[in-house]
Scaffold this active site. Sequence first.
Site, PDB file in Angstrom:
ATOM      1  N   GLY A 213       4.961   5.025  -2.933  1.00 49.35           N
ATOM      2  CA  GLY A 213       6.273   4.662  -3.421  1.00 49.35           C
ATOM      3  C   GLY A 213       6.262   3.316  -4.103  1.00 49.35           C
ATOM      4  O   GLY A 213       5.320   2.980  -4.817  1.00 49.35           O
ATOM      5  N   ILE A 214       7.307   2.534  -3.866  1.00 49.14           N
ATOM      6  CA  ILE A 214       7.422   1.220  -4.470  1.00 49.14           C
ATOM      7  C   ILE A 214       7.734   0.209  -3.386  1.00 49.14           C
ATOM      8  O   ILE A 214       8.305   0.549  -2.352  1.00 49.14           O
ATOM      9  CB  ILE A 214       8.528   1.207  -5.554  1.00 49.14           C
ATOM     10  CG1 ILE A 214       8.495  -0.088  -6.361  1.00 49.14           C
ATOM     11  CG2 ILE A 214       9.908   1.419  -4.927  1.00 49.14           C
ATOM     12  CD1 ILE A 214       9.406  -0.067  -7.569  1.00 49.14           C
ATOM     13  N   GLY A 215       7.327  -1.042  -3.594  1.00 48.60           N
ATOM     14  CA  GLY A 215       7.628  -2.079  -2.631  1.00 48.60           C
ATOM     15  C   GLY A 215       6.379  -2.753  -2.114  1.00 48.60           C
ATOM     16  O   GLY A 215       5.264  -2.525  -2.596  1.00 48.60           O
ATOM     17  N   ILE A 217       4.587  -2.597   0.774  1.00 48.48           N
ATOM     18  CA  ILE A 217       3.481  -1.857   1.391  1.00 48.48           C
ATOM     19  C   ILE A 217       2.674  -1.060   0.360  1.00 48.48           C
ATOM     20  O   ILE A 217       1.449  -1.179   0.323  1.00 48.48           O
ATOM     21  CB  ILE A 217       3.997  -0.958   2.528  1.00 48.48           C
ATOM     22  CG1 ILE A 217       4.479  -1.831   3.694  1.00 48.48           C
ATOM     23  CG2 ILE A 217       2.906   0.003   3.009  1.00 48.48           C
ATOM     24  CD1 ILE A 217       5.124  -1.074   4.823  1.00 48.48           C
ATOM     25  N   GLU A 236       5.540  11.391  -6.578  1.00 50.01           N
ATOM     26  CA  GLU A 236       6.901  11.499  -7.092  1.00 50.01           C
ATOM     27  C   GLU A 236       7.215  10.322  -8.003  1.00 50.01           C
ATOM     28  O   GLU A 236       7.991  10.432  -8.936  1.00 50.01           O
ATOM     29  CB  GLU A 236       7.911  11.580  -5.954  1.00 50.01           C
ATOM     30  CG  GLU A 236       7.999  10.338  -5.110  1.00 50.01           C
ATOM     31  CD  GLU A 236       8.794  10.570  -3.836  1.00 50.01           C
ATOM     32  OE1 GLU A 236       9.578   9.675  -3.480  1.00 50.01           O
ATOM     33  OE2 GLU A 236       8.629  11.631  -3.200  1.00 50.01           O
ATOM     34  N   GLY A 334      11.059  12.215  -0.908  1.00 48.77           N
ATOM     35  CA  GLY A 334       9.935  13.149  -0.911  1.00 48.77           C
ATOM     36  C   GLY A 334       8.995  12.982   0.261  1.00 48.77           C
ATOM     37  O   GLY A 334       7.877  13.508   0.246  1.00 48.77           O
TER      38      GLY A 334
END
Length: 437
Positions: A213-215, A217, A236, A334
């Site tokens: 994802g984003i961020g 981590i 995704e 997702g």
Amino acid sequence: MHKEIKIVSFEEAAKVIKSGDRVHLHSVALAPQKFINAMCERGRNGEIYDVAIQHLHTEGPAPYADAEFEGIFNLESLFVGANVRKQTQAGYADYIPVFLSETQQLIREGILKVNVAVVQVSVPDKHGYVSLGTSVDATKAAVETADTVVAVINPNVPRAFGDALMPLRYFDVFCEDNTPLIEHHNAPLCDMDIQIGKNVAGLIPDGACLQMGIGGIPNAVLAQLGNHKNLGVHTEMFADGLLPLVYSGVVNGMNKKLDKGKIVAGFLMGTKELYDFVDDNPGVLMMDVAYTNGVGIIKQNPKVCAINSALSIDITGQVCADSIGTRHYSGVGGQIDFTRGASASEGGVPIIAMPSVTGKGVSKITPTLLQGSGVVTTRNNMRWFVTEHGAVNLFGKTLQQRAKAIISVAHPNFREELDQAAFERFGSHYHFVAKKY
């Protein structure tokens, strides 16, 4: 043959909306802000009412969700972003729980019948095609099925390939805008993020196919993969953190069985550098979420490593990722699509990674989930769980074995009370459970 394009003002375009309609807005960086402003002005003037607004995560202002428009616009988001979080928690906006892979199904099957779809697109090419750019997700389904489609032609929208390319015949009304796409800049990594990144990176083999994802981590994980080989991407979404691995050749997609050599994603969120990278790049396929998040598609690539995060987890492995008690914070997204896909992939590694404590120092690992919290990833779906204190595999573990494993990666300040809670829950035998994690 090319469709003739007649450009109209945003005020004129907004007149296609009728009271009682459902309007689908383009997502993430492509939220059509000038159309949104014109639509809201019609609402203020009492020209329309009871209009359902639908979208996934969007960046930028979302005034239609404000209390001012109660009874005029009813937001039914498919993901609760920061721009509509307070309004959703206050009840002025609402949320539809759904797996990201199935958002397009709701639209295509008419369960969420779209009357008007509003999207930003690239400048038409010589063949009469435009691109949905950085966000295909469920928006392609809305464009295909809506009664009326408004296209905002914006030269800042990259010409992305894959499902993003669509012929002009799908579009009915055209506006023009030259506003740069909304950018998302990542905060510097903290020590906790970096340690989690190292712990996750240790689980990722060479030749893995990544979903992230984003961020903090995801970026911390990507920063630790510089010495890996032949990584692929089927996800995704991705952000700027992936680019150094692409430029260095670590991400080349050569171990993928599906879309070999290609980066596959449903939407992007990042800086202009990311948007420029995607522009006219045949190595990136922007695809419908039915494809990016379909479990039957995901599992076809070997060594799928799905890296997702959470808000909290209990000592049996129940993961909450969408709410804090009864207050909705985000959405299902997702996470389950890719957890299941990675679980079914040959050599796949499904991972839930999160800090052991909140920013205020409260343990995110709890005896039970906070009352009202939603279980996004069930204890039955859980495999690897990672914090800054280590990584444990819960697959095949009993409830008591899971508790010991999860507590072992909790913050040291909370392990004793978590252990006491486990003893009270499971009884005296808990103390005799062997540590095999």
